[in-house]
Write a protein that holds these residues in place. Structure first.
Motif, PDB file in Angstrom:
ATOM      1  N   TYR A  19       6.899   4.245  -6.795  1.00 23.96           N
ATOM      2  CA  TYR A  19       7.710   3.276  -7.648  1.00 23.96           C
ATOM      3  C   TYR A  19       6.660   2.449  -8.352  1.00 23.96           C
ATOM      4  O   TYR A  19       6.643   2.041  -9.431  1.00 23.96           O
ATOM      5  CB  TYR A  19       8.577   2.466  -6.906  1.00 23.96           C
ATOM      6  CG  TYR A  19       9.828   3.166  -6.446  1.00 23.96           C
ATOM      7  CD1 TYR A  19      10.862   3.570  -7.369  1.00 23.96           C
ATOM      8  CD2 TYR A  19       9.870   3.562  -5.072  1.00 23.96           C
ATOM      9  CE1 TYR A  19      12.198   4.368  -6.752  1.00 23.96           C
ATOM     10  CE2 TYR A  19      10.888   4.343  -4.536  1.00 23.96           C
ATOM     11  CZ  TYR A  19      12.109   4.756  -5.491  1.00 23.96           C
ATOM     12  OH  TYR A  19      12.911   5.487  -4.896  1.00 23.96           O
ATOM     13  N   VAL A  20       5.656   1.940  -7.585  1.00 27.74           N
ATOM     14  CA  VAL A  20       4.552   1.119  -8.212  1.00 27.74           C
ATOM     15  C   VAL A  20       3.675   2.037  -8.864  1.00 27.74           C
ATOM     16  O   VAL A  20       3.175   1.577 -10.278  1.00 27.74           O
ATOM     17  CB  VAL A  20       3.733   0.646  -7.031  1.00 27.74           C
ATOM     18  CG1 VAL A  20       2.529  -0.270  -7.531  1.00 27.74           C
ATOM     19  CG2 VAL A  20       4.257  -0.437  -6.238  1.00 27.74           C
ATOM     20  N   GLU A  21       3.195   3.166  -8.717  1.00 29.79           N
ATOM     21  CA  GLU A  21       2.393   4.072  -9.477  1.00 29.79           C
ATOM     22  C   GLU A  21       3.260   4.273 -10.648  1.00 29.79           C
ATOM     23  O   GLU A  21       2.499   4.314 -11.835  1.00 29.79           O
ATOM     24  CB  GLU A  21       2.308   5.299  -8.715  1.00 29.79           C
ATOM     25  CG  GLU A  21       1.521   6.420  -9.516  1.00 29.79           C
ATOM     26  CD  GLU A  21       1.493   7.661  -8.786  1.00 29.79           C
ATOM     27  OE1 GLU A  21       1.321   9.004  -9.540  1.00 29.79           O
ATOM     28  OE2 GLU A  21       1.961   7.726  -7.709  1.00 29.79           O
ATOM     29  N   SER A  44       5.101   3.120  -2.747  1.00 23.55           N
ATOM     30  CA  SER A  44       3.619   3.509  -3.713  1.00 23.55           C
ATOM     31  C   SER A  44       4.029   4.417  -4.852  1.00 23.55           C
ATOM     32  O   SER A  44       3.472   4.058  -6.092  1.00 23.55           O
ATOM     33  CB  SER A  44       2.710   4.242  -3.042  1.00 23.55           C
ATOM     34  OG  SER A  44       3.287   5.365  -2.263  1.00 23.55           O
ATOM     35  N   LEU A  75       8.302  -0.841 -10.522  1.00 25.38           N
ATOM     36  CA  LEU A  75       7.991  -2.039  -9.598  1.00 25.38           C
ATOM     37  C   LEU A  75       6.751  -2.357  -9.374  1.00 25.38           C
ATOM     38  O   LEU A  75       5.772  -1.830  -9.707  1.00 25.38           O
ATOM     39  CB  LEU A  75       8.659  -1.646  -8.114  1.00 25.38           C
ATOM     40  CG  LEU A  75      10.361  -1.448  -7.873  1.00 25.38           C
ATOM     41  CD1 LEU A  75      10.661  -1.131  -6.488  1.00 25.38           C
ATOM     42  CD2 LEU A  75      11.023  -2.851  -8.344  1.00 25.38           C
ATOM     43  N   THR A  76       6.613  -3.768  -8.852  1.00 25.72           N
ATOM     44  CA  THR A  76       5.234  -4.224  -8.329  1.00 25.72           C
ATOM     45  C   THR A  76       5.593  -4.527  -6.808  1.00 25.72           C
ATOM     46  O   THR A  76       6.709  -4.816  -6.408  1.00 25.72           O
ATOM     47  CB  THR A  76       4.813  -5.603  -9.254  1.00 25.72           C
ATOM     48  OG1 THR A  76       5.861  -6.490  -8.933  1.00 25.72           O
ATOM     49  CG2 THR A  76       4.677  -5.077 -10.648  1.00 25.72           C
ATOM     50  N   ARG A  77       4.499  -4.786  -6.215  1.00 26.76           N
ATOM     51  CA  ARG A  77       4.576  -4.968  -4.842  1.00 26.76           C
ATOM     52  C   ARG A  77       5.207  -6.410  -4.658  1.00 26.76           C
ATOM     53  O   ARG A  77       6.039  -6.661  -4.066  1.00 26.76           O
ATOM     54  CB  ARG A  77       3.173  -4.902  -4.309  1.00 26.76           C
ATOM     55  CG  ARG A  77       2.873  -3.357  -3.834  1.00 26.76           C
ATOM     56  CD  ARG A  77       1.304  -3.621  -3.526  1.00 26.76           C
ATOM     57  NE  ARG A  77       0.883  -4.552  -2.357  1.00 26.76           N
ATOM     58  CZ  ARG A  77       1.151  -4.119  -1.107  1.00 26.76           C
ATOM     59  NH1 ARG A  77       1.382  -2.978  -0.663  1.00 26.76           N
ATOM     60  NH2 ARG A  77       0.483  -5.171  -0.072  1.00 26.76           N
ATOM     61  N   GLU A  78       4.683  -7.445  -5.596  1.00 32.84           N
ATOM     62  CA  GLU A  78       5.288  -8.753  -5.625  1.00 32.84           C
ATOM     63  C   GLU A  78       6.599  -8.806  -5.677  1.00 32.84           C
ATOM     64  O   GLU A  78       7.352  -9.404  -5.056  1.00 32.84           O
ATOM     65  CB  GLU A  78       4.516  -9.460  -6.451  1.00 32.84           C
ATOM     66  CG  GLU A  78       4.975 -11.121  -6.309  1.00 32.84           C
ATOM     67  CD  GLU A  78       4.156 -11.773  -7.389  1.00 32.84           C
ATOM     68  OE1 GLU A  78       4.406 -13.130  -7.484  1.00 32.84           O
ATOM     69  OE2 GLU A  78       3.281 -11.294  -8.303  1.00 32.84           O
ATOM     70  N   LYS A  79       7.073  -7.981  -6.898  1.00 33.81           N
ATOM     71  CA  LYS A  79       8.605  -7.877  -7.106  1.00 33.81           C
ATOM     72  C   LYS A  79       9.410  -7.283  -5.899  1.00 33.81           C
ATOM     73  O   LYS A  79      10.639  -7.791  -5.715  1.00 33.81           O
ATOM     74  CB  LYS A  79       8.831  -7.150  -8.583  1.00 33.81           C
ATOM     75  CG  LYS A  79      10.268  -7.025  -8.816  1.00 33.81           C
ATOM     76  CD  LYS A  79      10.947  -8.398  -9.107  1.00 33.81           C
ATOM     77  CE  LYS A  79      12.352  -7.912  -9.748  1.00 33.81           C
ATOM     78  NZ  LYS A  79      13.135  -9.475  -9.860  1.00 33.81           N
ATOM     79  N   GLY A 132       5.201   2.551 -12.291  1.00 31.97           N
ATOM     80  CA  GLY A 132       5.402   1.217 -13.298  1.00 31.97           C
ATOM     81  C   GLY A 132       7.002   0.756 -13.214  1.00 31.97           C
ATOM     82  O   GLY A 132       7.194  -0.172 -13.873  1.00 31.97           O
TER      83      GLY A 132
END
Length: 572
Positions: free
Chosen positions: A504-506, A502, A510-514, A508
């Protein structure tokens, strides 16, 4: 993610696991080390002591090995035979690291201690280490057990109340082996508390307790056959040489306390290393079981369950962890022994290693147990014992959470620094830096300081992740430097990022899909080598679990207590 160099996978670093005087495989073939599932509790206790003596004879540690923290000392703490009897290893570790390690530095000034030290090293006496009390675990610097100096130079050791009784080292008579303990107690001279001192105390002669010493046997601790106890002292008379060290009041009581329990620091490092054989054993058993076990699919065909991604994932992630754990353990030993670092930094390496290794094992082992189904829950298949041992190690020789809090707080307050990142562009280093920035912002927002309620509420819960973040970055850098297999290192990095996806996604990054795509690619890169990598763990000689092979399982079933009969029971 960063492109990683190729290299040769080495599950068993020579310094830590291969460069032994001799392997313990020969011990696994002896009747003494065969499983005894039908043993009574008392028989199991005695068996553990006999096994500890055999392992002691195998390693033959000297006082110099213990003081200098030799390769042989750490070999003993990551030997694959540990899981044959966790209790025997616990006895051996306490005997050498805590008991002998505490006494050895005093021998030069008190030559009379040499005979006792020799007996401990030869396991002619069982030696314990009693620090924590029923009422004082994490705050053991406030322990209440007293050792009072008498006018004639002798001492009286006394437990003033139940909460001051020592918890949980073994103390009852077993195997006709004389038993002593290093008891940490408050030195009281003329009614003045002079701080904690180690005290040599005789507990029993192997058949009965010494006068004034009471041992209360605790109930069974899951997975560890050891006679853990509550021990109290009723005005026990001790000779004038029983208290180790100076009888003068120390200039700094806090510093004196940490000096007296100094063997906890190498113990923290040693306890961490046990995660290596524990995870190896469980990974090997779960892997072999998954290769053997089949399920029915379409057209009445049967396929091994290892073909399912859900079965592969925990096994492959565990293999990746093992690939980085051994080189990092070696690196931490080197750092810990490097006196160019401050003592706090050296201990910091041990705390970091333990935090990261405990987390790795605690994430992997329960999942691997589940992947073995109901059979994974039974004692004879070994893996639940490993799970329980990991829980015990997390608490022993420095509670992982508490030592992480202390390290993180002292780092945030600028008391010292751990080595900084050398590859600041990697994702794990960015995560570490992000947590550090958040921590400093939190501290700056609390004017009341680090002893305030707000500090406790806002920063303390984040201390363990801070330490784990530092550790993950260090593990990654070490694995790169020591050329760990590219595919396994990539998979380990993915697993470490997954712990805090979370963030890394927050940010920017990574994305969950990536991320799921990257993890799938990393798993696929290793999948074809699964059986080969499981074999490279080289655990066959140490595994007794019947589920790893059909022939072993058939023999196990044939040997179970069997009940048959000729009666008829009407159900209608």
């Amino acid at each position: 993610m960063e492109t990683l160099p190729t290299g040769l996978l080495t599950f068993q670093d020579r310094t830590l696991e291969q460069a032994k005087t001799s392997s313990t495989i020969y011990l696994t073939k002896l009747p003494l080390f065969q499983p005894r599932l039908d043993a009574t509790r008392e028989e199991a206790f005695e068996l553990s002591y006999q096994r500890a003596k055999a392992l002691n004879d195998h390693y033959g540690l000297t006082a110099d090995d213990i003081i200098s923290l030799s390769t042989k000392f750490f070999d003993m703490h990551c030997d694959d035979i540990i899981l044959r009897d966790v209790g025997s290893h616990a006895l051996l570790s306490i005997q050498h690291n805590l008991a002998a390690g505490t006494i050895a530095p005093y021998v030069r000034r008190s030559p009379g201690l040499q005979d006792l030290l020799d007996k401990i090293l030869r396991f002619e006496v069982s030696a314990g280490f009693m620090l924590t009390e029923l009422g004082h675990g994490l705050d053991c610097k406030n322990l209440e057990t007293e050792v009072r100096l008498q006018d004639d130079g002798t001492f009286i050791l006394h437990t003033p109340r139940q909460e001051a009784a020592k918890f949980v080292p073994p103390s009852m008579p077993i195997a006709n082996l004389p038993r002593i303990a290093i008891v940490m107690a408050k030195l009281v001279v003329k009614q003045e508390d002079l701080g904690i001192r180690p005290v040599i105390v005789a507990l029993g002669d192997g058949t009965q307790m010494c006068k004034g010493v009471t041992s209360r046997l605790l109930p069974y601790m899951g997975g560890i056959q050891a006679p853990y106890a509550i021990t109290s002292f009723e005005n026990v008379i001790l000779p004038s040489n029983a208290v180790l060290g100076s009888l003068e009041k120390p200039a700094n009581m806090r510093e004196n306390f940490f000096n007296q329990i100094g063997r906890i620091s190498p113990g923290t490092l040693a306890m961490s290393m046990i995660m290596i054989p524990a995870l190896k054993l469980v990974t090997y058993i779960a892997g072999k079981y998954s290769l053997r076990r089949t399920v029915g699919v379409a057209e009445k065909k049967r396929i091994p369950i290892i073909l399912f991604r859900t079965q592969q994932m925990p096994i492959l992630h565990a293999l990746a962890k093992l690939a980085v754990m051994v080189p990092f353990a070696k690196q931490c030993v080197e750092w810990f022994k490097d006196t160019s670092f401050k003592p706090e930094v050296r201990y910091g390496f041990a705390v970091i290693m333990k935090a990261v290794f405990i987390r790795m094992a605690q994430r992997s082992i329960p999942e691997l147990v589940e992947r073995c189904g109901a059979q994974g829950l039974f004692h004879h298949n070994q893996i639940c014992d490993a799970d329980n041992m990991v829980r015990a190690c997390a608490i022993s020789e420095g509670d992982t959470l508490v030592t992480s809090i202390r390290l993180a707080v002292e780092l945030c307050l600028g008391k010292y620094m751990m080595p900084e990142a050398t590859r600041t562009d990697c994702l794990l280093a960015k995560y570490e830096a992000g947590l550090a920035e958040d921590a400093m912002n939190t501290i700056n927002s609390i004017p009341e300081g680090h002893r305030s309620t707000e500090f406790n509420r806002q920063l303390i819960p984040h201390c363990r992740p801070i330490v784990e973040g530092i550790g993950d970055r260090m593990v990654y850098e070490t694995a790169l430097a020591r050329k760990v297999d590219k595919d396994l290192l990539t998979l380990w990095e993915v697993g470490a990022i997954k712990e805090n996806l979370s963030w890394y996604v927050e940010k920017g990054l990574l994305t969950r899909e990536k991320f799921w795509e990257t993890e799938n690619q990393a798993l696929s890169a290793v999948e074809s080598r699964t059986e080969e990598l499981i074999g490279q763990l080289d655990m066959e000689a140490y595994v007794t679990a019947p589920i790893v092979e059909q022939s072993l399982f058939d023999d196990f079933v044939a040997g179970l207590p069997t009940f048959t009969g000729d009666t008829m029971l009407s159900l209608v």
